[in-house]
Design an enzyme around this catalytic site. Sequence first.
Site, PDB file in Angstrom:
ATOM      1  N   SER A   1       0.833  -1.207   0.000  1.00 43.55           N
ATOM      2  CA  SER A   1       0.000   0.000   0.000  1.00 43.55           C
ATOM      3  C   SER A   1       0.867   1.257   0.000  1.00 43.55           C
ATOM      4  O   SER A   1       2.049   1.197  -0.355  1.00 43.55           O
ATOM      5  CB  SER A   1      -0.929  -0.017   1.227  1.00 43.55           C
ATOM      6  OG  SER A   1      -1.921   0.978   1.106  1.00 43.55           O
ATOM      7  N   ASN A   2       0.303   2.392   0.386  1.00 44.85           N
ATOM      8  CA  ASN A   2       1.057   3.652   0.479  1.00 44.85           C
ATOM      9  C   ASN A   2       0.447   4.485   1.602  1.00 44.85           C
ATOM     10  O   ASN A   2      -0.631   4.148   2.106  1.00 44.85           O
ATOM     11  CB  ASN A   2       1.027   4.386  -0.873  1.00 44.85           C
ATOM     12  CG  ASN A   2      -0.399   4.670  -1.304  1.00 44.85           C
ATOM     13  OD1 ASN A   2      -1.109   5.418  -0.646  1.00 44.85           O
ATOM     14  ND2 ASN A   2      -0.833   4.074  -2.396  1.00 44.85           N
TER      15      ASN A   2
END
Length: 380
Positions: A186-187
């Site tokens: 993810s981020n």
Amino acid sequence: MVSRLRKRGASVTVVMTEAATKLVAPMSFRTISDSPVHTQMFEEPRRWNVEHIALAEWADAMVVAPATGNILAKAANGIADDYLSTLLLAFDGTKIVAPAMNTRMWENPATRRNCHTLLEDGFAIIEPDVGRLASGAEGAGRFPDPSVVVEEISSHMHRDRSLEGKTVLVTAGPTREHFDPVRFVSNPSTGLMGYSMAMAARERGARVHLISGPTSLAEPRGVHMVRVTSAEEMKDACEGLWDRVDILLMTAAVADARPLRYSENKGKKNRDDLLGPVEATPDILANLGPRKGERFIVGFAAETPGDDALENARGKMQSKNADMMVLNEVGGEHSAFGADDNRVLLLSGDNCEELPREHKRILARGIMDRVVKALPGAKK
Ligand code: CTP
């Protein structure tokens, strides 16, 4: 808030409930507003019935800030049992509430219902923030920064319903690409920019669909919300709504890679191939772009500083068939990820405009202004 509004040239009169006078001395507001403070229905001189009608006719806007669950319930039901609620009932100008309360009270179905009634009745709602509450707990219900509240009051007062009848699709937050039940790629996107764009579109009268990856933000009221986890789910949700959409604001920070393999059990960390091979996620915008039709598309490019940020963002605008690209700096000292404020460059055609650093809720309004002006048929 009172002094900020006065600095902008507004005349302000403060009405306090009895409970409010226990927290702040009316004299403080008397001094800051340079105007009498109203606290009770039957205060001397006994001209109250004339007085509250006169006050209702005097003001252009009425703002209840902070608005408790109690005043929202009273306003939604037309109850008038003290000075403030009576004034609200008698007032027919711009009515704005800025709710602030404990998370459970804010999420309570009764409060949700009351907010929807208020929106239907033409009230504007300034959404509370998520954060540390007066009780010390963390959650949705915190009163936003006064600069944000004053900015939103001002934009509600200059009521621009330019998106009435339009359907706006906003994507927000990160996506998560799981490789086992508890681990994912993810981020650090928080979703604040996308949620702020959704609020700014709703404020202008649009029907708003907000497709959100996992975030800890509160659901904006009056918006159709679809929660997703992965890029694939976000893509499906966008596709499902595409026929109805007039404007797409692709704010989401879609994860770019996903693991090819998914394990039902939590993998052991000392395995060499814990994550395993990855593949690219579907590029949602690049897929929708060629099917743009009459729609207006805004992309949000994330670029690390240096590089060829401007050139890359222009390239993305072209290849994804977007009408406008909002260039965000990420990864560096001023990363847009995770911060409450941001500065962006707005690209459209050959133009490039800088929008200076502001709280994202204020910045979103600035971006929406530009979008509205760029729509076909808009007054230039
Ligand atoms: N986007 C998308 N689907 C993806 C990746 C990005 O729809 N799988 C959208 C984003 O929501 C954004 C725009 O494309 O509106 C630009 O995203 P960005 O992350 O800046 O660019 P990428 O195309 O992912 O390119 P790169 O990561 O190589 O910079």
